[in-house]
Design a protein around this motif. Structure first.
Motif, short mmCIF file in Angstrom:
data_model
loop_
_atom_site.label_atom_id
_atom_site.label_comp_id
_atom_site.label_asym_id
_atom_site.label_seq_id
_atom_site.Cartn_x
_atom_site.Cartn_y
_atom_site.Cartn_z
N VAL A 117 5.59 36.77 44.35
CA VAL A 117 6.37 37.79 45.03
C VAL A 117 7.84 37.53 44.73
CG1 VAL A 117 6.94 38.91 47.21
CG2 VAL A 117 4.64 37.98 46.85
N ASP A 118 8.42 38.40 43.92
CA ASP A 118 9.80 38.31 43.42
C ASP A 118 9.95 37.15 42.43
OD1 ASP A 118 10.79 40.64 44.52
OD2 ASP A 118 11.36 39.67 46.39
N ALA A 119 11.04 37.22 41.64
CA ALA A 119 11.15 36.33 40.48
C ALA A 119 12.45 35.56 40.42
CB ALA A 119 10.98 37.16 39.20
N GLY A 120 13.22 35.53 41.53
CA GLY A 120 14.46 34.78 41.53
C GLY A 120 15.56 35.46 40.73
N ALA A 121 16.68 34.75 40.60
CA ALA A 121 17.88 35.33 39.98
C ALA A 121 18.03 34.99 38.50
CB ALA A 121 19.13 34.88 40.73
#
Length: 338
Positions: A117-121
Motif C-alpha cells: 500500500v503506497d510506494a514511498g517518496a
C-alpha cells in the motif's frame, strides 16, 4: 571541496543548496514546491529498524518505513487561527518549524500475493528517504517480488518510490489506482494551470507513474470494488480527486489504510478542519477527514496512515468536539525457537 566540484554539484542538484542540505548530499534532479522547507540536519547517523509486524485476523500486515523528514509546516497548514498550530504542537513538545513527518507504507501478505500500500517518496524529497526497498528486504521480501501496489493517491510522497533514477523499482507489480485519480494526474492541461504545490506534483507524477503506464502495469478501478478476497476500496475523495482507502477484513478484524487523511497528527486530530496546501480541494478534504474520523471512532476498527508517527497504525476515539489518536501497543511476543 574544490571549487570545480562545488560548481558541478550545484549545477546538477541546486535544490540541495537551496534547502541547505549540503553539497555532498544526493537527490533526484528535481525541485520542491516553493513552500516546502525540509531541515538540513539529521538527528540520527544510523537507520532505525524499518518494519513493524501485526496481524489482522490471520493476515500478516507489515508497516514499513521509507524514512522521516523534518518539515516546517507553518506555511503549509491552512484554515487555521492565529497561534493555533504553534500552541497545539507545543503541547506535544513538537517544534512548529520542525515537525517529524513519517513516510509509511504497508505490506499485506494475502494468500499468494505480496501487496504494497503506497510506494514511498523515492528520490523526490531528498536523501533521508528512499528507505522502503531496504525495509522490504529486512523482512525477506525483494522489491521484484511485489505482485501488486495499491496507490491511495498519486502525490509524489506516495508514488515517487515507483521509479528511481528512471528505473522501475517494482518491475513485476500491477499498480492499482482509482480511475479518477489517474485521469486527473495524466491531464497535462490541468497541470499547466495548477497552482503550486500541485503544479510541481504533476511533473513528478509523470516521472514516476508513466513508466508503469507504458509497460502496461497500471490497472484502474471505478468507485468501491473488491480487489482481492477481504480487501476492498473505499472512496476517500477530497485531498485528491480520487484518493482511495483500502479496507482489509479478516476473522472479524478490520484495518483501513487511509493514505493522506491527516498530515500533522498533533494538529488535525484536535481540529479536523485544518487543511494543508497539498489538498487539491481543501473543503472536501476537511469534510472527508471528519467523516472518516467519526466512522473509525464509532465502529472501532484500526486505521493506518502514511504520515502518522511510525508504524502509523491505531484507533481513533472521539472526545467532545475533537478526536484522539491511540497507537497500537508494541508487541514482540513470538516464542523464541529453542
Amino acid at each position: 571541496m574544490s571549487l570545480n566540484l562545488f560548481r558541478s554539484t550545484y549545477t546538477k542538484y541546486p535544490i540541495l543548496f537551496i534547502l541547505g542540505v549540503g553539497p555532498l548530499a544526493w537527490a533526484q534532479d528535481t525541485k520542491l514546491p516553493p513552500d516546502v522547507r525540509i531541515s538540513k540536519g539529521s538527528k540520527l547517523d544510523k537507520s532505525q529498524a524499518g518494519y513493524y509486524r501485526m496481524k489482522i485476523g490471520k493476515v500478516d500486515v507489515i508497516a514499513l518505513t521509507d524514512g522521516t523528514i523534518s518539515v516546517d509546516f507553518l506555511p503549509l497548514l491552512t484554515n487555521t487561527k492565529p497561534g493555533q498550530v504553534e500552541s497545539l504542537l507545543d503541547r506535544e513538545y513538537v517544534k512548529p518549524t520542525s515537525v517529524e513527518a513519517s513516510m509509511n507504507a504497508y505490506l499485506i501478505q494475502l494468500d499468494n500475493k505480496l501487496i504494497l500500500v503506497d510506494a514511498g517518496a523515492g528520490e523526490i524529497l531528498g536523501p533521508k528517504l528512499d528507505k522502503l526497498p531496504d525495509s522490504l528486504r529486512s523482512v525477506g521480501v525483494q522489491p521484484e517480488q511485489i505482485t501488486d501496489i495499491l496507490l491511495t493517491h498519486i502525490h509524489p510522497d506516495h508514488s515517487g518510490g515507483l521509479t528511481v533514477g528512471g528505473r522501475r523499482v517494482f518491475p513485476n507489480a500491477t499498480i492499482h489506482v482509482n480511475k479518477l485519480e489517474l485521469d486527473y494526474w495524466a491531464n497535462k492541461s490541468l497541470g499547466e494551470k495548477a497552482p503550486e504545490p500541485t503544479k510541481t506534483f504533476f511533473q513528478q507524477a509523470d516521472q514516476t507513474v508513466t513508466p508503469y503506464i507504458k509497460s502496461g502495469q497500471v490497472k484502474t478501478f471505478d468507485g468501491e470494488v473488491e480487489l482481492f478476497p477481504g480487501l476492498r476500496t473505499v472512496a476517500g475523495y477530497g485531498h485528491t480527486p480520487g484518493q482511495t482507502y483500502y479496507a482489509l477484513e479478516n476473522n472479524d478484524e478490520k484495518l483501513v489504510f487511509w493514505g493522506d487523511t491527516l498530515h500533522v497528527q498533533d494538529v488535525q486530530f484536535t481540529d479536523p478542519s485544518v487543511t494543508v496546501k497539498f489538498d487539491v480541494d481543501p473543503e472536501a478534504a476537511a469534510a472527508q477527514r471528519k467523516l472518516a474520523l467519526a466512522d473509525a471512532a464509532k465502529n472501532g476498527y484500526l486505521v493506518a496512515l502514511d504520515h502518522v508517527y511510525f508504524p502509523g497504525v491505531g484507533h481513533v476515539q472521539k472526545e467532545d468536539d475533537h478526536f484522539r489518536w491511540i497507537p497500537v501497543p508494541y508487541i514482540n511476543d513470538s516464542q523464541k525457537a529453542r
